[in-house]
Design a protein around this motif. Sequence first.
Motif: not given
Length: 472
Positions: A78-80, A112-117, A155-162, A217-224
């Motif tokens: 439903t989103f990409m 109808g696919l939601r873009p998360v940019i 049309r686009v409301t969802d963002y990952t700045p970095v 949407m703040h996204v980072d890699a998990s590091m364990r």
Amino acid sequence: MSAAGRTPGRAPDRDSGRDPGRAPRWYEDGALHFGLGIEDTFVPQGGPGERPIDEYELTDHYARYSEDLGLASDAGATFMRWGVPWHRVNPERGVWDWSWVDRVVDRFGELGLRPVIDLLHYGTPLWLDGQFSNPDYPQVVAEYGVAFAERYGDRVTDYTPVNEPMIHALFCGVYGYWPPYLTGDTGLTTMVRALGEGFVRTQRGIAEVLGDRATFMHVDASMRYAGDVQGEHRATAERLRHQAHLVEDLVTGRVDDQHPLAGVLLGHGMDDTSLAWFADHAVLPDIVGVNYYPRISTEVFEEGVHHAGGFADPRPAQDAGVAGLVEVLLEAERRHGAPVMLTETAVTAPVADRVAWLHESVAAIRTLRSLGHDIAGYTWWPVFDMYEWTYRHGTAPREEYLLTMGLWDLVEDGRGGLDRRRTPVADTFRTLATDVRANGAVGADGADGPDDADDSTGADSAAGAAEETRVA
């Protein structure tokens, strides 16, 4: 208490800058949302012994974008999560060529696919001398983000700045692997400061354009880290645990002189005025994204063995499976007090292993949700295979760097192109993604209970790991 005065690792004030009367967002409906991504790493700068990386070019996505988005829709997503090739749309400062992106955004609407940019998924335009170390970087990346929002905000409301800012910082600022080829603590500080300021200015700029419609949407890699983490490597492991969250801590205003890495930053180019600026301009995530790959996200320290990390001198990795996934998701929930999504996961492996991890990881998340945890989304990355980053320093044909981790395999067609070959992983994903009963709101009639788990191993492991995390 000011943002800078918060205890490191504690969730920030979730009321900051939010309208309590706003309507619920799409990820706040209580359902588990399934998404996909297309690998979008861009490092366009080349040089002696270095090939540019443009994953869209390597995977033929520029030519086959319409088909590729259709694959995601066909798989039940439903989103990409989808990245903008900044180096292509912005060939000179203030000059924009949105023609290809226009067609892609139109295609999102058709499906109808939601873009998360993903606005920044590594790499800066070729005209920006010094790349992230250029003093104008924070301003120009914000100009780019605002330009995108002004053009597509209807049309686009969802963002990952970095995307994965700490991987940026490591590869560009510690290991000297990507431009601007900085190293050590000075390189780390330069990168963290630049990325953080650009992150803040971008999010604030987009929010000014879109108002309360914007979602970040703040996204980072998990590091364990595992193995000898309490012995001779204890100090290094402890530092790396804090370092994994450093950019997010900075942009959310949680780095003051009591932060575990304040001494590193203040000793290598930052000052109290800089930290105060971040505290005064803090930006918060609406969604916290966690990228977790079970076979590579956990590095192992070995007694008597010392590695610098990175591609040049890597530590061995440990397959932490569902237990590692549960740990990083619950840690993100604890730190931020916001809805959490698994924003990347996969295994690079034969189809049977990919299917198994898909079942196990979805079952784990459904179990966490049944226990009351706010896990709102699941993202398999990528929808089709990608090429390893070592391609940049290699000389072999692209097929030598193929990572088989998608729902569709990439297959050379003999004419220089790539066919997309559907695998059973796509069928499994669709079955899981379209199971309305299992993915419905937690507490709804028959939905998301422990008995709905599709893989008992993943569900049992998740429940056990969640209990261990709670007790700890």
